[in-house]
Design a protein around this motif. Structure first.
Motif, PDB file in Angstrom:
ATOM      1  N   HIS A  32       4.371   5.359   1.395  1.00  0.00           N
ATOM      2  CA  HIS A  32       4.306   3.915   1.135  1.00  0.00           C
ATOM      3  C   HIS A  32       3.444   3.208   2.191  1.00  0.00           C
ATOM      4  CE1 HIS A  32       7.319   3.465  -2.149  1.00  0.00           C
ATOM      5  NE2 HIS A  32       7.721   4.628  -1.669  1.00  0.00           N
TER       6      HIS A  32
ATOM      7  N   LYS B 189      -0.348   3.064   1.250  1.00  0.00           N
ATOM      8  CA  LYS B 189      -0.881   2.330   0.090  1.00  0.00           C
ATOM      9  C   LYS B 189      -2.087   1.506   0.548  1.00  0.00           C
ATOM     10  CE  LYS B 189       3.361   1.797  -2.649  1.00  0.00           C
ATOM     11  NZ  LYS B 189       4.369   0.827  -3.158  1.00  0.00           N
TER      12      LYS B 189
ATOM     13  N   ARG C 177      -2.066   5.717 -11.646  1.00  0.00           N
ATOM     14  CA  ARG C 177      -1.960   4.361 -11.100  1.00  0.00           C
ATOM     15  C   ARG C 177      -3.128   3.466 -11.510  1.00  0.00           C
ATOM     16  NH1 ARG C 177       0.294   8.115  -8.579  1.00  0.00           N
ATOM     17  NH2 ARG C 177       2.401   7.873  -7.734  1.00  0.00           N
TER      18      ARG C 177
ATOM     19  N   GLY D  97      -5.111   0.576 -12.870  1.00  0.00           N
ATOM     20  CA  GLY D  97      -4.729  -0.812 -13.079  1.00  0.00           C
ATOM     21  C   GLY D  97      -3.865  -1.397 -11.976  1.00  0.00           C
ATOM     22  N   ARG D  98      -3.363  -0.562 -11.079  1.00  0.00           N
ATOM     23  CA  ARG D  98      -2.582  -1.098  -9.960  1.00  0.00           C
ATOM     24  C   ARG D  98      -3.522  -1.608  -8.871  1.00  0.00           C
ATOM     25  NH1 ARG D  98       2.734   2.821  -9.182  1.00  0.00           N
ATOM     26  NH2 ARG D  98       3.114   3.187 -11.407  1.00  0.00           N
ATOM     27  N   ASP D  99      -2.970  -2.394  -7.961  1.00  0.00           N
ATOM     28  CA  ASP D  99      -3.827  -3.021  -6.949  1.00  0.00           C
ATOM     29  C   ASP D  99      -3.985  -2.174  -5.688  1.00  0.00           C
ATOM     30  OD1 ASP D  99      -1.250  -3.297  -6.010  1.00  0.00           O
ATOM     31  OD2 ASP D  99      -1.457  -5.412  -5.453  1.00  0.00           O
ATOM     32  N   TYR D 100      -3.524  -0.944  -5.717  1.00  0.00           N
ATOM     33  CA  TYR D 100      -3.623  -0.089  -4.545  1.00  0.00           C
ATOM     34  C   TYR D 100      -3.918   1.343  -4.971  1.00  0.00           C
ATOM     35  CZ  TYR D 100       1.004   1.752  -5.718  1.00  0.00           C
ATOM     36  OH  TYR D 100       2.054   2.347  -6.366  1.00  0.00           O
TER      37      TYR D 100
ATOM     38  N   ASP E  55       1.898  12.857 -11.710  1.00  0.00           N
ATOM     39  CA  ASP E  55       1.489  11.588 -11.096  1.00  0.00           C
ATOM     40  C   ASP E  55       0.752  11.792  -9.777  1.00  0.00           C
ATOM     41  OD1 ASP E  55       3.478  12.214  -9.273  1.00  0.00           O
ATOM     42  OD2 ASP E  55       4.581  10.333  -9.517  1.00  0.00           O
TER      43      ASP E  55
END
Length: 229
Positions: free
Chosen positions: A92, A95, A146, A148-151, A199
């Motif tokens: 985490h 990221k 992931r 489309g995610r911002d990270y 993933d």
């Protein structure tokens, strides 16, 4: 007239009854596992492997990043009065946000957080501390999962943060349990691609078992008992 002697004998016999299992386990060393979803996935194997050797506390909550572990240290570690603490945090923290190029927890803050976690555990408990490295990421799978995610989650970031963690732990003389190596250079017949889920981050069932046995073995060395097969 025989009732009272019989009751007395029964009471005496009751005093000699073996302790319930939970009470018998009170004398076992207490182990605390803290960390992110990777820890949560291998914890059941650790608990099984250490059955009869140690009692294991593994918080239900995801530990997430190093800042969050530090924030919850009292409840997750200190209040448990552990003999051994095995912790990890890193995924985490790494990221990396597309818009800014910054990490969720910057490298210097990650190092400071790890140092604070160890120092607080040492100053407030008598526990032996073990630190686990962050497991590898398969970039192509992680990016696809992931989209489309911002990270982004990147293996290069994992390597960077593991290097930071190893340096901190070496300075503090904390043993490192190298879970990254277990997955990146797994024993036969396993392959890294088989052990990391679709993933690109989380562990498949064989990996969860493999990591759990490896962690349990590292903990057993600290409580002085042989490993289960």
């Amino acid at each position: 007239m025989l009732l009272r002697p019989l009751l007395l004998l029964a009471a005496i016999a009751g005093l000699c009854t073996p302790l319930p299992a939970d009470d018998a386990r009170a004398d076992l060393p207490k182990v605390v596992l803290v960390g992110d979803s990777i820890r949560m996935s291998y914890a059941p194997t650790v608990i099984s492997q250490l059955d009869g050797v140690a009692t294991v506390f593994s918080p239900k909550a995801n530990g997430q990043d190093s800042r969050n572990v530090l924030r919850h240290l009292d409840a997750w570690v200190i209040e448990q009065k552990p003999d051994v603490v095995h912790f990890n945090c890193g995924i985490h923290d790494t990221k990396k946000f597309h818009e800014t190029g910054r990490f969720q927890v910057p490298p210097d803050q990650y190092a400071a957080n790890l140092r604070a976690i160890v120092e607080q555990i040492r100053s407030r408990t008598d526990a032996v501390i073990l630190f686990a490295t962050t497991t590898p990421i398969l970039d192509d799978r992680a990016a696809k999962a992931r989209a489309g995610r911002d990270y982004a989650l990147l293996n290069a970031s994992v390597e960077q943060y593991n290097a930071i963690a190893r340096e901190v732990m070496a300075d503090l003389k904390v043993p490192v349990v190298d879970l990254n190596a277990v997955i990146s250079s797994p024993p036969q017949p396993h392959t890294t691609g088989e052990l990391i889920d679709a993933d690109g981050v989380h562990m498949t069932a064989p990996a969860r078992t493999l990591l759990g046995k490896y962690v349990a073995g590292a903990i057993r060395e600290k409580v002085g008992t042989p490993s289960k097969p």
